[in-house]
Design a protein around this motif. Structure first.
Motif, PDB file in Angstrom:
ATOM      1  N   GLU A  40      37.115  18.457  24.776  1.00  0.00           N
ATOM      2  CA  GLU A  40      36.395  17.640  25.749  1.00  0.00           C
ATOM      3  C   GLU A  40      35.926  18.491  26.926  1.00  0.00           C
ATOM      4  OE1 GLU A  40      38.687  14.310  26.951  1.00  0.00           O
ATOM      5  OE2 GLU A  40      38.754  13.389  24.957  1.00  0.00           O
ATOM      6  N   GLU A  41      36.796  19.397  27.392  1.00  0.00           N
ATOM      7  CA  GLU A  41      36.405  20.259  28.503  1.00  0.00           C
ATOM      8  C   GLU A  41      35.261  21.186  28.111  1.00  0.00           C
ATOM      9  OE1 GLU A  41      39.381  21.915  31.264  1.00  0.00           O
ATOM     10  OE2 GLU A  41      40.870  21.200  29.817  1.00  0.00           O
ATOM     11  N   LEU A  42      35.323  21.731  26.915  1.00  0.00           N
ATOM     12  CA  LEU A  42      34.282  22.649  26.478  1.00  0.00           C
ATOM     13  C   LEU A  42      32.948  21.939  26.280  1.00  0.00           C
ATOM     14  CD1 LEU A  42      36.242  24.895  23.942  1.00  0.00           C
ATOM     15  CD2 LEU A  42      35.574  25.432  26.287  1.00  0.00           C
ATOM     16  N   ILE A  43      33.002  20.704  25.776  1.00  0.00           N
ATOM     17  CA  ILE A  43      31.762  19.933  25.597  1.00  0.00           C
ATOM     18  C   ILE A  43      31.119  19.645  26.954  1.00  0.00           C
ATOM     19  CG2 ILE A  43      30.857  17.682  24.900  1.00  0.00           C
ATOM     20  CD1 ILE A  43      32.807  17.731  22.556  1.00  0.00           C
ATOM     21  N   ALA A  44      31.952  19.352  27.948  1.00  0.00           N
ATOM     22  CA  ALA A  44      31.423  19.091  29.291  1.00  0.00           C
ATOM     23  C   ALA A  44      30.770  20.332  29.878  1.00  0.00           C
ATOM     24  CB  ALA A  44      32.544  18.599  30.205  1.00  0.00           C
ATOM     25  N   GLU A  45      31.186  21.514  29.426  1.00  0.00           N
ATOM     26  CA  GLU A  45      30.645  22.771  29.946  1.00  0.00           C
ATOM     27  C   GLU A  45      29.743  23.460  28.920  1.00  0.00           C
ATOM     28  OE1 GLU A  45      34.267  24.719  30.830  1.00  0.00           O
ATOM     29  OE2 GLU A  45      34.659  23.584  32.655  1.00  0.00           O
ATOM     30  N   LEU A  46      29.195  22.677  28.012  1.00  0.00           N
ATOM     31  CA  LEU A  46      28.336  23.230  26.966  1.00  0.00           C
ATOM     32  C   LEU A  46      27.128  23.926  27.582  1.00  0.00           C
ATOM     33  CD1 LEU A  46      28.333  23.209  23.841  1.00  0.00           C
ATOM     34  CD2 LEU A  46      26.741  21.296  23.948  1.00  0.00           C
ATOM     35  N   GLY A  47      26.789  25.079  27.056  1.00  0.00           N
ATOM     36  CA  GLY A  47      25.678  25.839  27.577  1.00  0.00           C
ATOM     37  C   GLY A  47      26.078  26.872  28.610  1.00  0.00           C
ATOM     38  N   SER A  48      27.360  26.942  28.911  1.00  0.00           N
ATOM     39  CA  SER A  48      27.844  27.921  29.883  1.00  0.00           C
ATOM     40  C   SER A  48      28.637  29.005  29.151  1.00  0.00           C
ATOM     41  CB  SER A  48      28.729  27.240  30.930  1.00  0.00           C
ATOM     42  OG  SER A  48      29.938  26.789  30.327  1.00  0.00           O
ATOM     43  N   VAL A  49      29.129  29.954  29.917  1.00  0.00           N
ATOM     44  CA  VAL A  49      29.931  31.028  29.332  1.00  0.00           C
ATOM     45  C   VAL A  49      31.193  30.462  28.675  1.00  0.00           C
ATOM     46  CG1 VAL A  49      31.142  33.188  29.841  1.00  0.00           C
ATOM     47  CG2 VAL A  49      29.025  32.648  31.027  1.00  0.00           C
ATOM     48  N   ALA A  50      31.653  29.326  29.131  1.00  0.00           N
ATOM     49  CA  ALA A  50      32.849  28.710  28.552  1.00  0.00           C
ATOM     50  C   ALA A  50      32.677  28.460  27.054  1.00  0.00           C
ATOM     51  CB  ALA A  50      33.159  27.394  29.272  1.00  0.00           C
ATOM     52  N   SER A  51      31.459  28.137  26.624  1.00  0.00           N
ATOM     53  CA  SER A  51      31.208  27.890  25.205  1.00  0.00           C
ATOM     54  C   SER A  51      31.357  29.164  24.388  1.00  0.00           C
ATOM     55  CB  SER A  51      29.809  27.313  25.008  1.00  0.00           C
ATOM     56  OG  SER A  51      29.671  26.104  25.705  1.00  0.00           O
ATOM     57  N   VAL A  52      31.029  30.297  24.990  1.00  0.00           N
ATOM     58  CA  VAL A  52      31.134  31.568  24.279  1.00  0.00           C
ATOM     59  C   VAL A  52      32.578  32.012  24.187  1.00  0.00           C
ATOM     60  CG1 VAL A  52      30.411  33.982  24.261  1.00  0.00           C
ATOM     61  CG2 VAL A  52      28.828  32.211  25.043  1.00  0.00           C
ATOM     62  N   LEU A  53      33.290  31.913  25.321  1.00  0.00           N
ATOM     63  CA  LEU A  53      34.680  32.359  25.360  1.00  0.00           C
ATOM     64  C   LEU A  53      35.644  31.332  24.788  1.00  0.00           C
ATOM     65  CD1 LEU A  53      34.759  33.905  28.955  1.00  0.00           C
ATOM     66  CD2 LEU A  53      34.381  35.070  26.779  1.00  0.00           C
ATOM     67  N   GLN A  54      35.180  30.091  24.607  1.00  0.00           N
ATOM     68  CA  GLN A  54      36.018  28.980  24.162  1.00  0.00           C
ATOM     69  C   GLN A  54      37.224  28.806  25.090  1.00  0.00           C
ATOM     70  OE1 GLN A  54      36.927  29.129  19.961  1.00  0.00           O
ATOM     71  NE2 GLN A  54      34.798  28.908  19.386  1.00  0.00           N
ATOM     72  N   LYS A  55      36.940  28.942  26.381  1.00  0.00           N
ATOM     73  CA  LYS A  55      37.946  28.719  27.413  1.00  0.00           C
ATOM     74  C   LYS A  55      37.307  27.899  28.517  1.00  0.00           C
ATOM     75  CE  LYS A  55      40.376  33.125  26.748  1.00  0.00           C
ATOM     76  NZ  LYS A  55      40.787  34.400  27.411  1.00  0.00           N
ATOM     77  N   PRO A  56      38.031  26.962  29.129  1.00  0.00           N
ATOM     78  CA  PRO A  56      37.456  26.209  30.248  1.00  0.00           C
ATOM     79  C   PRO A  56      37.110  27.144  31.397  1.00  0.00           C
ATOM     80  CG  PRO A  56      39.482  25.180  29.440  1.00  0.00           C
ATOM     81  CD  PRO A  56      39.378  26.508  28.774  1.00  0.00           C
ATOM     82  N   ALA A  57      36.084  26.777  32.151  1.00  0.00           N
ATOM     83  CA  ALA A  57      35.624  27.633  33.239  1.00  0.00           C
ATOM     84  C   ALA A  57      36.711  27.863  34.279  1.00  0.00           C
ATOM     85  CB  ALA A  57      34.387  27.013  33.886  1.00  0.00           C
ATOM     86  N   LYS A  58      37.614  26.915  34.431  1.00  0.00           N
ATOM     87  CA  LYS A  58      38.649  27.053  35.464  1.00  0.00           C
ATOM     88  C   LYS A  58      39.585  28.229  35.190  1.00  0.00           C
ATOM     89  CE  LYS A  58      41.781  23.772  33.172  1.00  0.00           C
ATOM     90  NZ  LYS A  58      42.425  22.451  33.268  1.00  0.00           N
ATOM     91  N   LEU A  59      39.567  28.732  33.965  1.00  0.00           N
ATOM     92  CA  LEU A  59      40.439  29.861  33.638  1.00  0.00           C
ATOM     93  C   LEU A  59      39.844  31.197  34.023  1.00  0.00           C
ATOM     94  CD1 LEU A  59      41.857  28.837  30.140  1.00  0.00           C
ATOM     95  CD2 LEU A  59      42.886  28.524  32.398  1.00  0.00           C
ATOM     96  N   PHE A  60      38.531  31.249  34.270  1.00  0.00           N
ATOM     97  CA  PHE A  60      37.943  32.543  34.602  1.00  0.00           C
ATOM     98  C   PHE A  60      36.939  32.488  35.764  1.00  0.00           C
ATOM     99  CE2 PHE A  60      35.581  30.707  31.066  1.00  0.00           C
ATOM    100  CZ  PHE A  60      34.279  30.703  31.536  1.00  0.00           C
ATOM    101  N   VAL A  61      36.751  31.328  36.381  1.00  0.00           N
ATOM    102  CA  VAL A  61      35.894  31.218  37.559  1.00  0.00           C
ATOM    103  C   VAL A  61      36.773  30.845  38.743  1.00  0.00           C
ATOM    104  CG1 VAL A  61      33.965  30.021  38.641  1.00  0.00           C
ATOM    105  CG2 VAL A  61      33.883  30.568  36.204  1.00  0.00           C
ATOM    106  N   TYR A  62      36.771  31.680  39.771  1.00  0.00           N
ATOM    107  CA  TYR A  62      37.628  31.466  40.925  1.00  0.00           C
ATOM    108  C   TYR A  62      36.795  31.404  42.199  1.00  0.00           C
ATOM    109  CZ  TYR A  62      41.120  33.176  37.654  1.00  0.00           C
ATOM    110  OH  TYR A  62      41.915  33.350  36.549  1.00  0.00           O
ATOM    111  N   LYS A  63      37.336  30.716  43.185  1.00  0.00           N
ATOM    112  CA  LYS A  63      36.738  30.763  44.502  1.00  0.00           C
ATOM    113  C   LYS A  63      37.140  32.071  45.183  1.00  0.00           C
ATOM    114  CE  LYS A  63      36.846  25.740  45.044  1.00  0.00           C
ATOM    115  NZ  LYS A  63      37.357  24.614  45.845  1.00  0.00           N
ATOM    116  N   LYS A  64      36.347  32.469  46.148  1.00  0.00           N
ATOM    117  CA  LYS A  64      36.639  33.739  46.820  1.00  0.00           C
ATOM    118  C   LYS A  64      37.981  33.700  47.540  1.00  0.00           C
ATOM    119  CE  LYS A  64      32.088  35.769  47.289  1.00  0.00           C
ATOM    120  NZ  LYS A  64      31.103  36.396  48.188  1.00  0.00           N
ATOM    121  N   THR A  65      38.402  32.520  47.967  1.00  0.00           N
ATOM    122  CA  THR A  65      39.714  32.424  48.606  1.00  0.00           C
ATOM    123  C   THR A  65      40.808  32.774  47.599  1.00  0.00           C
ATOM    124  OG1 THR A  65      39.624  30.074  48.108  1.00  0.00           O
ATOM    125  CG2 THR A  65      39.105  30.749  50.360  1.00  0.00           C
ATOM    126  N   ASP A  66      40.620  32.348  46.354  1.00  0.00           N
ATOM    127  CA  ASP A  66      41.618  32.658  45.329  1.00  0.00           C
ATOM    128  C   ASP A  66      41.651  34.145  45.055  1.00  0.00           C
ATOM    129  OD1 ASP A  66      42.053  29.941  45.112  1.00  0.00           O
ATOM    130  OD2 ASP A  66      40.472  29.729  43.610  1.00  0.00           O
TER     131      ASP A  66
END
Length: 309
Positions: free
Chosen positions: A235-261
């Motif tokens: 479900e998470e990957l379908i919501a992010e279809l067309g992004s890098v998440a579809s290529v890596l098969q990982k939700p964006a929250k696992l590899f996209v961080y805010k600068k504070t993080d």
């Protein structure tokens, strides 16, 4: 026929992934035609796809092996190499089902010349030595050229198969295993091969039963990598279809961080305790709106891609 090669590769992978047990036969016939193409890489992938179907569906294994043997009869160099490697994996998946195919495979031993295919064929010879009438001659010929083999995998396979042959047929294999072990320990420059031969020699000399337990151990069956995804992840990957998440098969929250993080500021509840609004990513403490604790948070809500390959 006029698709770009990378599109062909993707289509081939999709066909195998969506195939079910009820339609393996027409797909196997299709793959057999693909394996007659002129593009060597595409042919290799088609042959590997046949093996994947055989391993996935036991009911289609007989048909798949039949197709592979038909391709073997073409005696095309690249096809023979790939078929031998795939058959090894199928034999490992169904060790008791295809012993009658091994003699036919041995008829093409002269066409096998690539290291991976040689190692695969020699493994088959050792594993099914009791079903091959001229196994002694076949292994003896290979051991004669032991030192000419540059690939470590082929040499290790020869040592293993000679030991297996001896353990299964001691009278016929005694001279052959002695020659293989002597050559590997006295003349081979590869330390891994020498050590393997020494270990087998000690085992055979001290305790043949232990050698049998080591050399003739039942190997785990070959399994395909699971391509299934859990429902929540899907479900998470379908919501992010067309992004890098579809290529890596990982939700964006696992590899996209805010600068504070990235700067080391705690996330979620810890971030709130440190004076940040975790929902908005902004500073809530008194003072400069753009700096908190010496950390620049003016663009903290801006995502940054942090991927390590």
């Amino acid at each position: 026929y006029n698709d770009p090669i990378y599109v062909k590769y993707e289509k081939l992978d999709v066909l195998v992934r969506i195939c079910s047990e009820r339609n393996t036969e027409p797909l196997l016939n299709e793959l057999k035609e693909y394996a007659r193409e002129v593009d060597v890489d595409f042919v290799r992938r088609a042959i590997q796809a046949i093996g994947r179907l055989a391993i996935r569906y036991e009911s289609s294994a007989d048909k798949a092996v039949k197709v592979l043997i038909e391709l073997l009869q073409l005696k095309a160099n690249s096809v023979v190499q790939d078929v031998v490697v795939v058959l090894r994996d199928v034999f490992r998946r169904y060790p008791q089902n295809f012993a009658d195919v091994v003699p036919t495979l041995c008829e093409h031993i002269d066409y096998v010349n690539e290291p991976d295919a040689k190692a695969a064929l020699i493994w088959i010879l050792g594993e099914y030595s009791e079903h091959i009438s001229n196994i002694g001659n076949l292994l003896s010929t290979s051991i004669e050229s032991f030192l000419d083999e540059e690939d470590e995998g082929v040499q290790l396979a020869l040592v293993n198969s000679a030991v297996k042959f001896f353990l299964k047929r001691p009278q016929q294999g005694q001279a052959l295993v002695l020659k293989a072990l002597q050559t590997a320990t006295e003349k081979c420059a590869n330390p891994d091969v020498r050590d393997r031969a020494y270990i087998y020699w000690r085992l055979l000399s001290a305790d043949p039963n232990s050698a049998r337990a080591v050399a003739l151990v039942e190997m785990p069956p070959v399994e395909l990598e699971s391509a299934s995804l859990s429902a929540p992840l899907l479900e998470e990957l379908i919501a992010e279809l067309g992004s890098v998440a579809s290529v890596l098969q990982k939700p964006a929250k696992l590899f996209v961080y805010k600068k504070t993080d990235k700067a080391g500021v705690p996330r979620d509840s810890e971030m709130a305790n440190a004076g940040f609004d975790s929902a908005e990513g902004g500073a809530t403490s008194a003072g400069d709106n753009n700096t908190t604790g010496g950390i620049d948070t003016s663009n903290e809500g801006e995502p940054e891609l942090l991927i390590s390959f």
